[in-house]
Design an enzyme around this catalytic site. Structure first.
Site, PDB file in Angstrom:
ATOM      1  N   CYS A 151      -1.455 -15.026  -2.279  1.00  0.00           N
ATOM      2  CA  CYS A 151      -1.253 -15.360  -0.717  1.00  0.00           C
ATOM      3  C   CYS A 151      -1.495 -16.993  -0.600  1.00  0.00           C
ATOM      4  CB  CYS A 151      -2.203 -14.648   0.226  1.00  0.00           C
ATOM      5  SG  CYS A 151      -3.959 -14.895  -0.269  1.00  0.00           S
ATOM      6  N   ARG A 169       0.664  -1.468   0.309  1.00  0.00           N
ATOM      7  CA  ARG A 169       0.130  -0.122   0.044  1.00  0.00           C
ATOM      8  C   ARG A 169       0.816   1.298   0.060  1.00  0.00           C
ATOM      9  NH1 ARG A 169      -3.624  -3.178   2.889  1.00  0.00           N
ATOM     10  NH2 ARG A 169      -2.428  -3.089   4.727  1.00  0.00           N
TER      11      ARG A 169
HETATM   12  N1  SAH Z   1      -6.541  -6.631  -1.110  1.00  0.00           N
HETATM   13  C1  SAH Z   1      -7.393  -6.641   0.073  1.00  0.00           C
HETATM   14  C2  SAH Z   1      -7.485  -8.020   0.586  1.00  0.00           C
HETATM   15  C3  SAH Z   1      -8.153  -8.890  -0.448  1.00  0.00           C
HETATM   16  S1  SAH Z   1      -9.013 -10.559   0.568  1.00  0.00           S
HETATM   17  C4  SAH Z   1      -6.852  -5.722   1.160  1.00  0.00           C
HETATM   18  O1  SAH Z   1      -5.515  -5.215   0.951  1.00  0.00           O
HETATM   19  O2  SAH Z   1      -7.459  -5.671   2.175  1.00  0.00           O
HETATM   20  C5  SAH Z   1      -9.627 -11.117  -0.888  1.00  0.00           C
HETATM   21  C6  SAH Z   1     -11.287 -10.500  -1.202  1.00  0.00           C
HETATM   22  O3  SAH Z   1     -11.703 -10.912  -2.431  1.00  0.00           O
HETATM   23  C7  SAH Z   1     -12.119 -10.665  -0.182  1.00  0.00           C
HETATM   24  O4  SAH Z   1     -12.660  -9.471   0.182  1.00  0.00           O
HETATM   25  C8  SAH Z   1     -13.508 -11.543  -0.838  1.00  0.00           C
HETATM   26  O5  SAH Z   1     -14.576 -10.901  -0.618  1.00  0.00           O
HETATM   27  C9  SAH Z   1     -12.909 -11.061  -2.263  1.00  0.00           C
HETATM   28  N2  SAH Z   1     -13.409 -12.209  -3.338  1.00  0.00           N
HETATM   29  C10 SAH Z   1     -13.327 -13.688  -3.226  1.00  0.00           C
HETATM   30  N3  SAH Z   1     -13.615 -14.230  -4.479  1.00  0.00           N
HETATM   31  C11 SAH Z   1     -14.144 -13.099  -5.138  1.00  0.00           C
HETATM   32  C12 SAH Z   1     -14.455 -12.968  -6.507  1.00  0.00           C
HETATM   33  N4  SAH Z   1     -14.727 -14.155  -7.341  1.00  0.00           N
HETATM   34  N5  SAH Z   1     -14.809 -11.690  -7.111  1.00  0.00           N
HETATM   35  C13 SAH Z   1     -14.864 -10.661  -6.439  1.00  0.00           C
HETATM   36  N6  SAH Z   1     -14.371 -10.566  -5.124  1.00  0.00           N
HETATM   37  C14 SAH Z   1     -13.863 -11.750  -4.422  1.00  0.00           C
END
Ligand code: SAH
Length: 389
Positions: free
Chosen positions: A332, A204
């Site tokens: 991850c 970030r």
């Molecule tokens: N980048 C974020 C963390 C991502 S965690 C940060 O820095 O805070 C992964 C996220 O992907 C979750 O919020 C989940 O709701 C979303 N997610 C999982 N599968 C998905 C999909 N197929 N389409 C859209 N969102 C999805």
């Protein structure tokens, strides 16, 4: 306490201080292990290690000491305070959210401790650490001294292979903290991590540093923390895409809390795969794309399917990056190695017909240390890809 005697020839990894003892290495068990503690004994009867016991898991014991020291309150305090000392040199006054104890990486396998301002969240990842809850809580209170300590039990459920219980209907329980001076909320009631993705702090910060005048598409945004960093760095616009409406509601709150614009059009509640296909068909271009999906591979059998998922998502995202733009792409999944991930991203770029160069690699920050004894602890891989033409 349970005594676990190893099969002949199965002591090598324990002698090398690897903290995971798999059930297949154990010849016999003596005692009931009701207190969650285990002693690991060589075939010749000598004690090799001590740790916590999870009968429901393939990782039967997670090992804390290899020098005869007992596992319990005194050791927990010692390990937590050693971890805390490292953080004191790493975190600053304008960053009050960080991981204080990182399981194997801090020689505390099965325990995580995240600090969000005045709240600390102790997450117990295994049956064994759950059984030692009282002593671990006491160590957390003693070392961190939080105003509020929340305990999350994810372990026994995970060990049994079941999912976390669904999130409650009640209003989200939020803990406020700062990251590089920006105000965020960890959603303590949500099922994701301990409520925030602390492991992406460094990425970030990089995004914020390059964001001026840029347009940013934040895929799998969760609570939109990447977009807050980008907008505070002067981004022209940032769009959050996530399938969770609750996550996007929190993303709006994050923008408001930081005095940033939050127009409806910046929050896209949709499946990312669908969303990307639509954007590619529309011929969109973005200056910076962040792609930080959930772990596609949770067990070894998932790796092939996960690789296809990563390739698809990266191929689509690459087509949307403007000339001279950036793609920060992350994985991850611990089971997908850095090497494999780079190969997947390479084949995505071949299929997309778009060349990229790796400008840097950035995983989790220094509050997520990885023990040399347990390289499996290194799970987050981030590639900063510069678009070439
Ligand atoms: N980048 C974020 C963390 C991502 S965690 C940060 O820095 O805070 C992964 C996220 O992907 C979750 O919020 C989940 O709701 C979303 N997610 C999982 N599968 C998905 C999909 N197929 N389409 C859209 N969102 C999805």
């Amino acid at each position: 306490m349970i005594r676990l005697t190893l099969k002949p020839g199965r002591d090598e990894s324990v002698r090398r201080r690897h903290p995971w003892l798999f059930s297949g290495a154990v010849a016999s068990r003596e005692g009931d292990g009701a207190d969650g503690l285990a002693e690991v004994v060589a075939p010749n009867g000598s004690t090799l290690a001590r740790g916590v016991y999870s009968p429901g898991s393939q990782i039967l014991a997670r090992l804390w000491t290899f020098d005869g020291r007992a596992v319990g309150g005194a050791l927990f305090r010692e390990r937590f305070s050693q971890a805390w000392q490292l953080r004191e040199t790493l975190v600053s006054a304008d960053t009050t959210g960080f991981r204080a104890v990182n399981s194997e990486g801090d020689l505390c396998p099965g325990a995580l401790l995240d600090v969000y301002g005045e709240t600390a969240v102790l997450e117990l990842l295994t049956e064994g650490t759950e059984k030692q809850r009282a002593a671990l809580e006491e160590a957390a209170r003693g070392v961190v001294g939080p105003r509020r300590l929340v305990v999350r039990l994810s372990g026994a459920d995970r060990d049994r292979g079941s999912r976390l219980p669904p999130r409650s209907e009640a209003k989200p329980d939020l803990a406020t903290f700062l990251e590089n001076g920006l105000r965020f909320f960890a959603d303590l009631s949500a099922g994701q991590k301990t409520g925030f993705y602390l492991d992406q702090r460094e990425n970030r910060a990089r995004l914020r540093a390059i964001a001026r005048e840029k347009t940013v598409l934040n895929l799998f945004s969760y609570s939109g923390a990447f977009s807050v960093a980008a907008l505070s760095g002067g981004a022209r616009r940032a769009v959050d895409v996530d399938s969770s409406g609750e996550a996007l509601a929190l993303a709006r709150e994050h923008r408001r809390a930081n005095g940033l614009p939050a127009p409806d059009a910046d929050f896209d509640e949709e499946d990312v795969f669908e969303d990307l296909r639509r954007r590619v068909a529309a011929g969109e271009l973005w200056d910076v794309i962040v792609c930080d999906p959930p772990a596609f591979a949770k067990k070894r059998g998932d790796v092939d399917r996960a690789a296809r998922g990563y390739k698809d998502i990266n191929r689509l995202a690459m087509k949307l990056v403007s000339p001279g733009g950036w793609l920060l792409t992350c994985s991850c999944s611990g089971l997908v190695s850095a090497d494999l991930f780079q190969k997947i991203v390479f084949s995505a770029s071949v299929e997309a017909g778009r060349p990229f160069a790796i400008a840097s690699r950035q995983g989790a920050g220094p509050d997520h240390p990885v023990s040399l004894d347990c390289p499996e602890g290194e799970y987050l891989k981030g590639l900063w890809l510069a678009a070439r033409s």
